[in-house]
Design a protein around this motif. Structure first.
Motif, short mmCIF file in Angstrom:
data_model
loop_
_atom_site.label_atom_id
_atom_site.label_comp_id
_atom_site.label_asym_id
_atom_site.label_seq_id
_atom_site.Cartn_x
_atom_site.Cartn_y
_atom_site.Cartn_z
N GLY A 58 0.82 -1.21 0.00
CA GLY A 58 0.00 0.00 0.00
C GLY A 58 0.85 1.26 0.00
O GLY A 58 0.62 2.18 -0.79
N ALA A 59 1.85 1.30 0.88
CA ALA A 59 2.74 2.47 0.94
C ALA A 59 3.54 2.59 -0.35
O ALA A 59 3.77 3.70 -0.86
N PHE A 60 3.96 1.46 -0.88
CA PHE A 60 4.71 1.42 -2.13
C PHE A 60 3.85 1.98 -3.27
O PHE A 60 4.30 2.83 -4.04
N ASP A 61 2.61 1.51 -3.34
CA ASP A 61 1.69 1.96 -4.39
C ASP A 61 1.34 3.43 -4.25
O ASP A 61 1.12 4.12 -5.25
N GLU A 62 1.26 3.95 -3.03
CA GLU A 62 0.98 5.37 -2.81
C GLU A 62 2.15 6.24 -3.26
O GLU A 62 1.95 7.36 -3.73
N GLN A 86 8.07 19.23 -2.80
CA GLN A 86 9.39 18.65 -2.56
C GLN A 86 9.35 17.72 -1.35
O GLN A 86 9.94 16.64 -1.38
N GLN A 87 8.65 18.11 -0.31
CA GLN A 87 8.55 17.28 0.89
C GLN A 87 7.76 16.00 0.60
O GLN A 87 8.11 14.93 1.09
N THR A 88 6.72 16.12 -0.20
CA THR A 88 5.93 14.95 -0.57
C THR A 88 6.79 13.97 -1.37
O THR A 88 6.78 12.77 -1.14
N ARG A 89 7.56 14.50 -2.31
CA ARG A 89 8.46 13.66 -3.11
C ARG A 89 9.53 13.03 -2.23
O ARG A 89 9.84 11.85 -2.36
N ARG A 90 10.06 13.81 -1.31
CA ARG A 90 11.08 13.30 -0.39
C ARG A 90 10.53 12.15 0.44
O ARG A 90 11.16 11.10 0.58
N ARG A 91 9.33 12.34 1.00
CA ARG A 91 8.71 11.28 1.82
C ARG A 91 8.48 10.02 0.99
O ARG A 91 8.71 8.90 1.46
N ALA A 92 8.04 10.19 -0.24
CA ALA A 92 7.82 9.03 -1.12
C ALA A 92 9.12 8.30 -1.38
O ALA A 92 9.18 7.06 -1.32
N LEU A 93 10.20 9.03 -1.63
CA LEU A 93 11.50 8.40 -1.88
C LEU A 93 12.04 7.69 -0.64
O LEU A 93 12.61 6.60 -0.74
N VAL A 94 11.84 8.29 0.52
CA VAL A 94 12.29 7.66 1.76
C VAL A 94 11.50 6.37 2.01
O VAL A 94 12.07 5.34 2.41
N THR A 95 10.20 6.40 1.74
CA THR A 95 9.38 5.19 1.87
C THR A 95 9.88 4.10 0.94
O THR A 95 10.06 2.95 1.34
N VAL A 96 10.11 4.46 -0.30
CA VAL A 96 10.58 3.50 -1.30
C VAL A 96 11.94 2.95 -0.90
O VAL A 96 12.20 1.73 -1.01
N GLY A 98 13.19 2.64 2.08
CA GLY A 98 13.01 1.73 3.21
C GLY A 98 12.48 0.37 2.77
O GLY A 98 12.97 -0.67 3.22
N ILE A 99 11.51 0.38 1.89
CA ILE A 99 10.97 -0.89 1.39
C ILE A 99 12.02 -1.63 0.57
O ILE A 99 12.16 -2.85 0.69
N ALA A 100 12.76 -0.90 -0.24
CA ALA A 100 13.83 -1.53 -1.03
C ALA A 100 14.87 -2.17 -0.14
O ALA A 100 15.36 -3.27 -0.42
N ALA A 101 15.19 -1.51 0.98
CA ALA A 101 16.19 -2.07 1.92
C ALA A 101 15.67 -3.38 2.52
O ALA A 101 16.45 -4.33 2.69
N VAL A 102 14.39 -3.44 2.81
CA VAL A 102 13.80 -4.66 3.37
C VAL A 102 13.84 -5.80 2.36
O VAL A 102 13.96 -6.96 2.73
N LEU A 103 13.76 -5.47 1.07
CA LEU A 103 13.80 -6.50 0.03
C LEU A 103 15.16 -7.20 -0.06
O LEU A 103 15.26 -8.27 -0.65
N GLY A 104 16.18 -6.58 0.50
CA GLY A 104 17.51 -7.19 0.47
C GLY A 104 18.18 -7.02 -0.87
O GLY A 104 18.04 -6.00 -1.53
N THR A 105 18.88 -8.06 -1.31
CA THR A 105 19.68 -7.99 -2.52
C THR A 105 18.85 -7.61 -3.74
O THR A 105 19.28 -6.80 -4.56
N VAL A 106 17.66 -8.16 -3.87
CA VAL A 106 16.81 -7.86 -5.02
C VAL A 106 16.41 -6.38 -5.03
O VAL A 106 16.18 -5.80 -6.09
N GLY A 107 16.35 -5.74 -3.88
CA GLY A 107 15.97 -4.34 -3.80
C GLY A 107 17.13 -3.36 -3.89
O GLY A 107 16.91 -2.15 -3.93
#
Length: 125
Positions: A58-62, A86-96, A98-107
């Protein structure tokens, strides 16, 4: 013949002398624009969406339309964008990121792309 170099690349012949330092190459990589960095993030997000855990999807899709909007719209300099955008874009990139880090090597490619975009926004670096 031995020693011939017909495959391209550098060939150096040194005859005599002292204090040879070798070849110094100065290659400057072109700095991507924010639009290019966001294009990379959006492409990787679309590619990796299936790898994202359902509870994070959900966060990824948002975040995707927030980042894709700038990619699909006519490019505008980042300094002219309103601070809240800019803040909205920044928050979206930080969310992405974080999710990419959780994905590990594939992310990892997505994490690196998000970090590059954040650096272009003046965050991190």
């Amino acid at each position: 013949m031995a020693g011939d170099n017909y495959g391209g690349g550098d060939q150096v012949n040194i005859f005599g002398g002292t204090a040879h330092t070798g070849i110094v190459h100065h290659h400057v990589a072109a700095q991507p624009t924010l639009e290019e960095a966001l294009r990379a993030v959006v492409a990787l997000m679309r590619e990796l969406r299936a790898e994202v855990a359902p509870e994070d999807r959900g966060a990824f899709d948002e975040a995707l339309p927030v980042l894709a909007a700038d990619v699909l719209a006519a490019p505008a300099p980042a300094v002219d964008a309103p601070a809240d955008a800019q803040q909205t874009r920044r928050r979206a990139l930080v969310t992405v990121a974080g999710i990419a880090a959780v994905l590990g090597t594939v992310g990892t490619p997505l994490l690196e792309a998000a970090r590059a975009a954040l650096e272009l926004l003046g965050v991190g670096g």
